[in-house]
Scaffold this motif. Structure first.
Motif, PDB file in Angstrom:
ATOM      1  N   ASP A   3     -80.012   9.986 -77.289  1.00 15.51           N
ATOM      2  CA  ASP A   3     -79.562   9.885 -76.067  1.00 15.51           C
ATOM      3  C   ASP A   3     -79.471  11.235 -75.521  1.00 15.51           C
ATOM      4  O   ASP A   3     -80.009  11.143 -73.677  1.00 15.51           O
ATOM      5  CB  ASP A   3     -77.900  10.590 -76.352  1.00 15.51           C
ATOM      6  CG  ASP A   3     -76.794   9.125 -76.905  1.00 15.51           C
ATOM      7  OD1 ASP A   3     -77.689   8.399 -77.149  1.00 15.51           O
ATOM      8  OD2 ASP A   3     -76.215   9.242 -77.141  1.00 15.51           O
ATOM      9  N   ASP A   4     -79.595  12.369 -75.971  1.00 14.60           N
ATOM     10  CA  ASP A   4     -80.659  13.583 -75.250  1.00 14.60           C
ATOM     11  C   ASP A   4     -81.963  13.096 -74.731  1.00 14.60           C
ATOM     12  O   ASP A   4     -83.153  13.376 -73.665  1.00 14.60           O
ATOM     13  CB  ASP A   4     -80.896  14.588 -75.653  1.00 14.60           C
ATOM     14  CG  ASP A   4     -79.469  15.152 -76.566  1.00 14.60           C
ATOM     15  OD1 ASP A   4     -79.027  15.539 -75.267  1.00 14.60           O
ATOM     16  OD2 ASP A   4     -79.539  16.188 -77.151  1.00 14.60           O
ATOM     17  N   LEU A   5     -82.957  12.624 -75.555  1.00 18.91           N
ATOM     18  CA  LEU A   5     -84.116  11.780 -75.356  1.00 18.91           C
ATOM     19  C   LEU A   5     -83.908  10.681 -74.176  1.00 18.91           C
ATOM     20  O   LEU A   5     -85.255  10.586 -73.044  1.00 18.91           O
ATOM     21  CB  LEU A   5     -84.753  10.825 -76.189  1.00 18.91           C
ATOM     22  CG  LEU A   5     -86.325  10.342 -76.251  1.00 18.91           C
ATOM     23  CD1 LEU A   5     -87.307  10.958 -75.625  1.00 18.91           C
ATOM     24  CD2 LEU A   5     -86.388   9.382 -77.538  1.00 18.91           C
ATOM     25  N   LEU A   6     -83.151  10.251 -74.231  1.00 19.59           N
ATOM     26  CA  LEU A   6     -83.121   9.271 -73.094  1.00 19.59           C
ATOM     27  C   LEU A   6     -82.942   9.443 -71.408  1.00 19.59           C
ATOM     28  O   LEU A   6     -83.659   9.675 -71.017  1.00 19.59           O
ATOM     29  CB  LEU A   6     -81.946   7.534 -73.583  1.00 19.59           C
ATOM     30  CG  LEU A   6     -82.678   7.569 -74.835  1.00 19.59           C
ATOM     31  CD1 LEU A   6     -81.439   6.140 -75.191  1.00 19.59           C
ATOM     32  CD2 LEU A   6     -83.530   6.687 -74.725  1.00 19.59           C
ATOM     33  N   GLN A   7     -81.833  10.471 -72.054  1.00 18.65           N
ATOM     34  CA  GLN A   7     -81.353  11.072 -70.773  1.00 18.65           C
ATOM     35  C   GLN A   7     -83.009  12.448 -70.380  1.00 18.65           C
ATOM     36  O   GLN A   7     -83.224  12.083 -69.044  1.00 18.65           O
ATOM     37  CB  GLN A   7     -80.047  12.263 -70.935  1.00 18.65           C
ATOM     38  CG  GLN A   7     -79.894  13.006 -69.637  1.00 18.65           C
ATOM     39  CD  GLN A   7     -79.207  12.383 -68.677  1.00 18.65           C
ATOM     40  OE1 GLN A   7     -78.806  11.406 -69.174  1.00 18.65           O
ATOM     41  NE2 GLN A   7     -80.039  12.425 -67.420  1.00 18.65           N
ATOM     42  N   CYS A   8     -83.656  12.670 -70.518  1.00 20.84           N
ATOM     43  CA  CYS A   8     -84.917  13.433 -71.100  1.00 20.84           C
ATOM     44  C   CYS A   8     -85.694  12.571 -69.774  1.00 20.84           C
ATOM     45  O   CYS A   8     -86.328  12.910 -69.083  1.00 20.84           O
ATOM     46  CB  CYS A   8     -85.610  13.992 -71.737  1.00 20.84           C
ATOM     47  SG  CYS A   8     -85.647  15.896 -72.289  1.00 20.84           S
ATOM     48  N   LEU A   9     -85.590  11.479 -70.390  1.00 25.27           N
ATOM     49  CA  LEU A   9     -86.704  10.007 -69.660  1.00 25.27           C
ATOM     50  C   LEU A   9     -85.522   9.931 -68.795  1.00 25.27           C
ATOM     51  O   LEU A   9     -87.097   9.523 -67.806  1.00 25.27           O
ATOM     52  CB  LEU A   9     -86.640   9.028 -70.327  1.00 25.27           C
ATOM     53  CG  LEU A   9     -88.250   9.029 -71.436  1.00 25.27           C
ATOM     54  CD1 LEU A   9     -88.069   8.193 -72.902  1.00 25.27           C
ATOM     55  CD2 LEU A   9     -89.564   9.394 -71.891  1.00 25.27           C
ATOM     56  N   ARG A  10     -85.193   9.725 -68.498  1.00 27.03           N
ATOM     57  CA  ARG A  10     -84.250   9.106 -67.121  1.00 27.03           C
ATOM     58  C   ARG A  10     -84.669  10.835 -66.365  1.00 27.03           C
ATOM     59  O   ARG A  10     -85.020  10.027 -64.893  1.00 27.03           O
ATOM     60  CB  ARG A  10     -83.105   8.854 -67.098  1.00 27.03           C
ATOM     61  CG  ARG A  10     -82.456   7.778 -67.995  1.00 27.03           C
ATOM     62  CD  ARG A  10     -80.713   7.752 -67.624  1.00 27.03           C
ATOM     63  NE  ARG A  10     -80.510   6.958 -69.056  1.00 27.03           N
ATOM     64  CZ  ARG A  10     -79.597   6.704 -69.559  1.00 27.03           C
ATOM     65  NH1 ARG A  10     -79.637   8.654 -69.926  1.00 27.03           N
ATOM     66  NH2 ARG A  10     -79.501   6.055 -70.912  1.00 27.03           N
ATOM     67  N   ASP A  11     -84.284  11.503 -66.259  1.00 29.24           N
ATOM     68  CA  ASP A  11     -84.336  12.885 -65.493  1.00 29.24           C
ATOM     69  C   ASP A  11     -86.523  13.064 -64.913  1.00 29.24           C
ATOM     70  O   ASP A  11     -85.945  13.597 -63.874  1.00 29.24           O
ATOM     71  CB  ASP A  11     -84.615  14.694 -66.695  1.00 29.24           C
ATOM     72  CG  ASP A  11     -82.451  14.338 -66.347  1.00 29.24           C
ATOM     73  OD1 ASP A  11     -82.085  13.315 -65.872  1.00 29.24           O
ATOM     74  OD2 ASP A  11     -82.230  14.975 -67.550  1.00 29.24           O
ATOM     75  N   LEU A  12     -86.846  12.503 -66.033  1.00 26.46           N
ATOM     76  CA  LEU A  12     -88.400  12.631 -65.888  1.00 26.46           C
ATOM     77  C   LEU A  12     -88.599  11.608 -64.298  1.00 26.46           C
ATOM     78  O   LEU A  12     -89.430  11.864 -63.774  1.00 26.46           O
ATOM     79  CB  LEU A  12     -88.869  13.169 -66.906  1.00 26.46           C
ATOM     80  CG  LEU A  12     -90.571  13.260 -66.996  1.00 26.46           C
ATOM     81  CD1 LEU A  12     -91.109  14.661 -65.745  1.00 26.46           C
ATOM     82  CD2 LEU A  12     -91.552  13.211 -68.051  1.00 26.46           C
ATOM     83  N   THR A  13     -88.345  10.782 -64.646  1.00 26.02           N
ATOM     84  CA  THR A  13     -87.862   9.541 -63.840  1.00 26.02           C
ATOM     85  C   THR A  13     -87.298   9.902 -62.903  1.00 26.02           C
ATOM     86  O   THR A  13     -88.349   9.274 -61.898  1.00 26.02           O
ATOM     87  CB  THR A  13     -87.926   8.576 -64.907  1.00 26.02           C
ATOM     88  OG1 THR A  13     -88.526   7.634 -65.900  1.00 26.02           O
ATOM     89  CG2 THR A  13     -88.131   7.241 -63.591  1.00 26.02           C
ATOM     90  N   PHE A  14     -87.312  10.488 -62.346  1.00 28.51           N
ATOM     91  CA  PHE A  14     -86.010  10.396 -61.384  1.00 28.51           C
ATOM     92  C   PHE A  14     -87.116  11.684 -60.363  1.00 28.51           C
ATOM     93  O   PHE A  14     -87.125  11.437 -59.406  1.00 28.51           O
ATOM     94  CB  PHE A  14     -84.401  10.843 -61.170  1.00 28.51           C
ATOM     95  CG  PHE A  14     -84.108  11.406 -60.278  1.00 28.51           C
ATOM     96  CD1 PHE A  14     -83.294  10.884 -59.434  1.00 28.51           C
ATOM     97  CD2 PHE A  14     -83.474  13.015 -59.806  1.00 28.51           C
ATOM     98  CE1 PHE A  14     -83.338  11.169 -57.880  1.00 28.51           C
ATOM     99  CE2 PHE A  14     -83.242  13.297 -58.704  1.00 28.51           C
ATOM    100  CZ  PHE A  14     -82.655  12.193 -58.018  1.00 28.51           C
ATOM    101  N   LEU A  15     -87.441  11.988 -60.878  1.00 26.94           N
ATOM    102  CA  LEU A  15     -88.084  13.671 -60.723  1.00 26.94           C
ATOM    103  C   LEU A  15     -89.960  12.927 -60.033  1.00 26.94           C
ATOM    104  O   LEU A  15     -90.193  13.211 -59.178  1.00 26.94           O
ATOM    105  CB  LEU A  15     -88.408  14.651 -61.512  1.00 26.94           C
ATOM    106  CG  LEU A  15     -87.527  15.527 -61.912  1.00 26.94           C
ATOM    107  CD1 LEU A  15     -87.262  16.400 -63.022  1.00 26.94           C
ATOM    108  CD2 LEU A  15     -86.620  16.507 -60.675  1.00 26.94           C
ATOM    109  N   LEU A  16     -89.776  12.139 -60.840  1.00 24.62           N
ATOM    110  CA  LEU A  16     -91.557  11.278 -60.709  1.00 24.62           C
ATOM    111  C   LEU A  16     -90.948  10.583 -58.468  1.00 24.62           C
ATOM    112  O   LEU A  16     -92.137  10.004 -58.129  1.00 24.62           O
ATOM    113  CB  LEU A  16     -91.838  10.507 -61.818  1.00 24.62           C
ATOM    114  CG  LEU A  16     -92.802  11.345 -62.454  1.00 24.62           C
ATOM    115  CD1 LEU A  16     -92.727  10.106 -63.697  1.00 24.62           C
ATOM    116  CD2 LEU A  16     -93.729  12.269 -62.042  1.00 24.62           C
ATOM    117  N   GLN A  17     -90.135  10.152 -59.124  1.00 29.95           N
ATOM    118  CA  GLN A  17     -89.442   9.451 -57.784  1.00 29.95           C
ATOM    119  C   GLN A  17     -88.911   9.914 -56.932  1.00 29.95           C
ATOM    120  O   GLN A  17     -88.585   9.442 -55.148  1.00 29.95           O
ATOM    121  CB  GLN A  17     -88.624   7.984 -58.161  1.00 29.95           C
ATOM    122  CG  GLN A  17     -88.795   7.055 -59.235  1.00 29.95           C
ATOM    123  CD  GLN A  17     -87.729   6.093 -59.795  1.00 29.95           C
ATOM    124  OE1 GLN A  17     -86.914   6.454 -59.486  1.00 29.95           O
ATOM    125  NE2 GLN A  17     -88.236   5.059 -60.244  1.00 29.95           N
ATOM    126  N   ALA A  18     -88.547  11.439 -56.791  1.00 30.52           N
ATOM    127  CA  ALA A  18     -88.141  11.751 -55.836  1.00 30.52           C
ATOM    128  C   ALA A  18     -88.970  12.189 -54.481  1.00 30.52           C
ATOM    129  O   ALA A  18     -90.760  12.392 -54.858  1.00 30.52           O
ATOM    130  CB  ALA A  18     -88.127  13.103 -56.112  1.00 30.52           C
TER     131      ALA A  18
END
Length: 188
Positions: A173-188
């Motif tokens: 779950d931490d890994l998946l959250q990490c990937l979501r956060d990184l995706t969000f930062l890339l889209q910002a």
């Protein structure tokens, strides 16, 4: 006489414990040095990294997981066709925004740009998301740690699938959250 013998036994026990502790410390140091050689310098993990106008640090990720994933985490890759389990290690390269999987015994890692990840599934999304040859080879505890990363490959319209087991459900779950956060930062 007995007292002397007991004292010698206590000394011998203390000496043995001291030697075991030294061996343990030496082994830990050797493992850290080997990890550094294999992974190269990971000093950048704590540095700020610019990604498409964003500034990202390991602190942007849940707890210490970002730094842990940047240094490399053991996991198990599952063959889609056979369900065979292969010990592996994954990394999140924040600098290049990539998820990298290295399987034991292979020279070439699988590098997935985070921006190409189309979807991530867990067993909570339903068993229909996973092939039977994978599910059939897993225990219920392993199923709880299972996840699937679907990602684009070049111009192909069909996404590629990567099936992995994390060490624990919470690490998954931490890994998946990490990937979501990184995706969000890339889209910002």
């Amino acid at each position: 006489e007995r007292e002397r013998e007991r004292e010698r036994e206590r000394e011998w026990t203390r000496e043995r414990e001291r030697q075991e502790q030294q061996q343990k410390q030496q082994l830990e140091q050797q493992e850290r040095q080997q990890e550094q050689r294999l992974l190269g310098s990971s000093d950048w993990v704590s540095d700020q990294v610019a990604i498409e106008g964003c500034v990202v640090t390991a602190d942007d990720f849940p707890c210490d997981f970002g730094a842990s994933a940047a240094k490399g985490r053991r996991c198990t890759w599952l063959s889609e066709s056979t369900g065979m389990q292969i010990e592996s290690q994954y990394y999140i390269d924040v600098r290049d925004a990539q998820f990298i999987l290295k399987t034991d015994g292979t020279a070439f890692p699988v590098e997935i740009p985070v921006s190409s990840i189309e979807d991530i599934y867990t067993i909570d999304d339903g068993e229909a998301c996973f092939p039977q040859q994978i599910l059939g080879s897993l225990t219920p505890e392993e199923k709880a740690r299972l996840f699937l990363i679907e990602h684009g490959v070049g111009s192909s319209e069909t996404p590629a699938s990567l099936y992995l087991l994390e060490a624990t459900r919470s690490a998954r779950d931490d890994l998946l959250q990490c990937l979501r956060d990184l995706t969000f930062l890339l889209q910002a």
